[in-house]
Design a protein around this motif. Sequence first.
Motif, PDB file in Angstrom:
ATOM      1  N   SER A 147     -76.477  26.005 -31.152  1.00  0.00           N
ATOM      2  CA  SER A 147     -76.462  24.570 -31.487  1.00  0.00           C
ATOM      3  C   SER A 147     -75.252  23.907 -30.831  1.00  0.00           C
ATOM      4  N   GLY A 148     -74.968  24.299 -29.608  1.00  0.00           N
ATOM      5  CA  GLY A 148     -73.770  23.885 -28.890  1.00  0.00           C
ATOM      6  C   GLY A 148     -73.040  25.126 -28.392  1.00  0.00           C
ATOM      7  N   GLU A 149     -71.992  24.908 -27.644  1.00  0.00           N
ATOM      8  CA  GLU A 149     -71.258  26.038 -27.069  1.00  0.00           C
ATOM      9  C   GLU A 149     -70.500  26.807 -28.139  1.00  0.00           C
ATOM     10  N   SER A 204     -63.675  27.242 -36.327  1.00  0.00           N
ATOM     11  CA  SER A 204     -62.795  27.942 -35.396  1.00  0.00           C
ATOM     12  C   SER A 204     -61.631  28.578 -36.145  1.00  0.00           C
ATOM     13  N   GLY A 205     -61.095  29.622 -35.564  1.00  0.00           N
ATOM     14  CA  GLY A 205     -59.982  30.315 -36.186  1.00  0.00           C
ATOM     15  C   GLY A 205     -59.472  31.434 -35.297  1.00  0.00           C
ATOM     16  N   ASP A 223     -69.756  24.898 -32.916  1.00  0.00           N
ATOM     17  CA  ASP A 223     -70.040  23.673 -33.669  1.00  0.00           C
ATOM     18  C   ASP A 223     -70.278  24.020 -35.126  1.00  0.00           C
ATOM     19  N   MET A 224     -70.000  23.084 -35.997  1.00  0.00           N
ATOM     20  CA  MET A 224     -70.159  23.330 -37.431  1.00  0.00           C
ATOM     21  C   MET A 224     -71.627  23.585 -37.792  1.00  0.00           C
ATOM     22  N   ALA A 225     -72.549  23.098 -36.965  1.00  0.00           N
ATOM     23  CA  ALA A 225     -73.968  23.316 -37.240  1.00  0.00           C
ATOM     24  C   ALA A 225     -74.346  24.786 -37.140  1.00  0.00           C
ATOM     25  N   ALA A 226     -73.538  25.588 -36.408  1.00  0.00           N
ATOM     26  CA  ALA A 226     -73.834  27.009 -36.224  1.00  0.00           C
ATOM     27  C   ALA A 226     -72.894  27.893 -37.034  1.00  0.00           C
ATOM     28  N   VAL A 227     -72.291  27.332 -38.085  1.00  0.00           N
ATOM     29  CA  VAL A 227     -71.271  28.073 -38.816  1.00  0.00           C
ATOM     30  C   VAL A 227     -71.816  29.363 -39.431  1.00  0.00           C
ATOM     31  N   ASP A 228     -73.044  29.337 -39.976  1.00  0.00           N
ATOM     32  CA  ASP A 228     -73.599  30.540 -40.615  1.00  0.00           C
ATOM     33  C   ASP A 228     -73.761  31.682 -39.609  1.00  0.00           C
ATOM     34  N   ALA A 229     -74.381  31.395 -38.458  1.00  0.00           N
ATOM     35  CA  ALA A 229     -74.596  32.423 -37.444  1.00  0.00           C
ATOM     36  C   ALA A 229     -73.266  32.904 -36.863  1.00  0.00           C
TER      37      ALA A 229
END
Length: 245
Positions: A147-149, A204-205, A223-229
């Motif tokens: 969902s983004g880079e 990010s971290g 991106d925050m949209a892909a946080v779970d994956a």
Amino acid sequence: MRKPRWSQLLTAVTTVVLATLLIAGCTGKSDPEETAVQPTPGAAGTAQQQEEEPPVPTGIVNQANETMKNEGAEETEPVHQTPDDTVRPVLVKGDIVQLETSVEHETVSFEGREYELEPYGLSFAIRTTMGEPSVEGGTVTFTTDLSGEATVTYEVLEHTTLDEAAAKELQQHERAFNDEFIDIASENGLKGKQNQYADSDVFSGVIFYAFDQHIVRIGYRSDMAAVDAMARIINETMASVKTRD
């Protein structure tokens, strides 16, 4: 009055010597034995020089011979050598492995690949869907589309402690973190520290693990949209980090 016998003998010898010299002068030849015995000025100078000059040490002679032997040979730069003589890590591709992660309280396996950082003997695994790695300036980077880079990076900080690495990170990214670094440990027994950046637009971290007086720094961003994956991918690679037995 008769001359003494020794006087007659001396006169005879003198006569023979004079005759010999006259013959040699006329023919242009000298006595062979006399030529062999008398040293030439050049030979005398060389002998004197050899007596005065000390012998050259064997090591210097060998070094000079080796220099002459290698003279004109093609020069080659050391592999992975940089102008500042810093050895960059070499990434060695390993086997395909199965990485387990939890999805909605169920364990799911994903295909991954092992990699090893030489000469440090440090290995990790990451999903094959993260693509092929690139190595630049000592940093290994995996990039894919979630969902983004999305990127995961690995870097070795030589001769550094966990506290030093964390303090440097905080100094370079002042007020960029949510909180202080927390202590963690890998499944393979490596002590570490972790922190999350405060940017609400991205997930990010950074993670540090200590090994053999060095630190491996793992950075991640998506991106925050892909946080779970992305969180599962990071958990998988954190669990895989280990040193060579």
